[in-house]
Design a protein around this motif. Sequence first.
Motif, PDB file in Angstrom:
ATOM      1  N   GLN A 133       0.742  -1.254  -0.043  1.00 38.47           N
ATOM      2  CA  GLN A 133      -0.063   0.054   0.003  1.00 38.47           C
ATOM      3  C   GLN A 133       0.823   1.262  -0.019  1.00 38.47           C
ATOM      4  O   GLN A 133       0.613   2.370  -0.678  1.00 38.47           O
ATOM      5  CB  GLN A 133      -0.902  -0.133   1.171  1.00 38.47           C
ATOM      6  N   LYS A 327      -7.626   6.084 -10.805  1.00 36.10           N
ATOM      7  CA  LYS A 327      -7.943   4.881 -10.083  1.00 36.10           C
ATOM      8  C   LYS A 327      -7.830   4.987  -8.673  1.00 36.10           C
ATOM      9  O   LYS A 327      -8.703   4.412  -8.030  1.00 36.10           O
ATOM     10  CB  LYS A 327      -6.768   3.950 -10.731  1.00 36.10           C
ATOM     11  N   MET A 328      -6.979   5.744  -8.358  1.00 40.63           N
ATOM     12  CA  MET A 328      -6.831   5.983  -6.934  1.00 40.63           C
ATOM     13  C   MET A 328      -7.959   6.429  -6.134  1.00 40.63           C
ATOM     14  O   MET A 328      -8.309   5.928  -5.025  1.00 40.63           O
ATOM     15  CB  MET A 328      -5.587   6.761  -6.353  1.00 40.63           C
ATOM     16  N   ALA A 330     -10.995   6.804  -7.493  1.00 41.38           N
ATOM     17  CA  ALA A 330     -12.260   6.074  -7.797  1.00 41.38           C
ATOM     18  C   ALA A 330     -12.329   5.111  -6.702  1.00 41.38           C
ATOM     19  O   ALA A 330     -13.568   4.820  -6.129  1.00 41.38           O
ATOM     20  CB  ALA A 330     -12.179   5.639  -9.017  1.00 41.38           C
ATOM     21  N   GLN A 331     -11.312   4.624  -6.128  1.00 36.37           N
ATOM     22  CA  GLN A 331     -11.382   3.481  -5.115  1.00 36.37           C
ATOM     23  C   GLN A 331     -11.554   4.165  -3.862  1.00 36.37           C
ATOM     24  O   GLN A 331     -12.498   3.598  -2.911  1.00 36.37           O
ATOM     25  CB  GLN A 331      -9.907   2.688  -4.972  1.00 36.37           C
ATOM     26  N   THR A 332     -10.905   5.290  -3.553  1.00 36.44           N
ATOM     27  CA  THR A 332     -11.216   6.044  -2.125  1.00 36.44           C
ATOM     28  C   THR A 332     -12.590   6.371  -1.969  1.00 36.44           C
ATOM     29  O   THR A 332     -13.091   6.181  -0.939  1.00 36.44           O
ATOM     30  CB  THR A 332     -10.244   7.115  -2.239  1.00 36.44           C
ATOM     31  N   ASN A 334     -15.334   5.190  -3.914  1.00 35.56           N
ATOM     32  CA  ASN A 334     -16.260   4.064  -4.350  1.00 35.56           C
ATOM     33  C   ASN A 334     -16.904   4.714  -5.359  1.00 35.56           C
ATOM     34  O   ASN A 334     -18.095   4.679  -5.360  1.00 35.56           O
ATOM     35  CB  ASN A 334     -17.121   3.930  -3.309  1.00 35.56           C
ATOM     36  N   ARG A 338     -13.922   5.133 -14.722  1.00 33.96           N
ATOM     37  CA  ARG A 338     -13.133   4.294 -15.576  1.00 33.96           C
ATOM     38  C   ARG A 338     -11.878   4.871 -16.249  1.00 33.96           C
ATOM     39  O   ARG A 338     -11.066   4.263 -16.696  1.00 33.96           O
ATOM     40  CB  ARG A 338     -14.008   3.407 -16.707  1.00 33.96           C
TER      41      ARG A 338
END
Length: 456
Positions: A133, A327-328, A330-332, A334, A338
């Motif tokens: 991480q 990407k970072m 979008a994950q953080t 939720n 894309r």
Amino acid sequence: MAFKVFLIDDDVVYLKSLKEFLEVNNFQAEISSNPRKAVATFQNKEFDCVLLDLKMPGLDGIQLLEKFLEIRTDVPIIMVSGEGTIPLAIKAIRMGAYDFIEKSDDPNRILITLSNAIEKRKLFLEKSVLKAQIDETYSIVGQSEAIQKILDKIEMVARSNAKVLITGESGTGKELVARAIHNNSLRAGKPFVKINCAAIPSMLLESELFGHKKGAFTGAHQDYKGKFLVADGGTLFLDEIGDMSPELQAKLLRVLENNEVEVIGNPLPIKVDVRLIAATNQNLPQLIRDGKFREDLFHRLNVIQVHIPPLRERPEDIPPLADHFIKMFAQTYNKPVRGISEQALQILKQNEWTGNIRELRNVIEKVIVLTDKEIIDAQEINEALGSAPTAQRLSFSNGKSLKKALEEYEKFYIEQTLKQHSWKILDSAKALDIDRTALFRKMRKFGIQKDDYVRS
């Protein structure tokens, strides 16, 4: 969840007895009396621990241990020794086995040894996940020739203890380079300690760096371990070294010359083993000419120099950086994002990025938070950059005096600088090359307020 143990022994009676004992104590156990088949089983299945007999026909425990360690090293292996095999068990531990037990041992010792081995594996896996991480968070992203040269230089200097000076504008990623050097060095796993010399008043910075003893000065109510001592064995990163006072520069120079720290209030110097990495967004040679930075300290720090070009000079790095931040975040948050449209990407490439990567990161984060689309479009990027392109804000008008036009641009430029430095007055004033008082005066003159700007 029951932990899974792999038991290997040519004594089938002992195997079955041990399996029953472990299952009664909430372990899952799989057994094998064939050493050669055990290799394939270990390779294809997940286990939390292995109990391996030392003496077996065909492949003995030592040979099997060697094969297991070639497959993976994160599963602890406990050797099971019979009478007369203690020297072999000691040899196995030197090869990489976790521990050994004797077949005649109290069953409770088996449970304790198993539990300790599995706990060690849990800590190893947690550390591996955390390291992954951290590596992802602090990864250096880019495909330009400049970035490739920086990565090559990091690889060359990391294994040495040479001091490194990292230069570049604010927001270019100087801390990332410092962390990459540390993480690829022999000091990886030891402390990486960062201190921003510009963020701490000079009178407090000495104590932060070197520490103090209780009662050394008014307010020193207890001993304080300075950053040099905290970083002992690891790396100390001095950010914004150009803001350090001349008096403190002299004390830092003594530490670098003698590898000794003089703790405030302690007459005895303390030996330290610290690799020093410094960074600045200022022109240190010019500061030397102005009498604001010591030339001897500069030469001590500047053994290896790594310069990071501003983002506007390497636009080919913007697409991979944008993709990385998308990407970072979008994950953080939720979000289903894309990617980014080609038109939006062109807008990013054409932007000046005076705040460099930090500004790009903030723009992408803002878009991700506010969007409900899968592909970021040009309108969203324009809005995140400030609602309208620069040309629209500063449009030409025949009825406008030069003084008025200059004032409009000055207001716009101050607003952008404040925004890029997260409205930190000291940092913004330095970027504008004016003092804080002058910046406050201009903000009042133009009616610049943080809340108003955010609402707009």
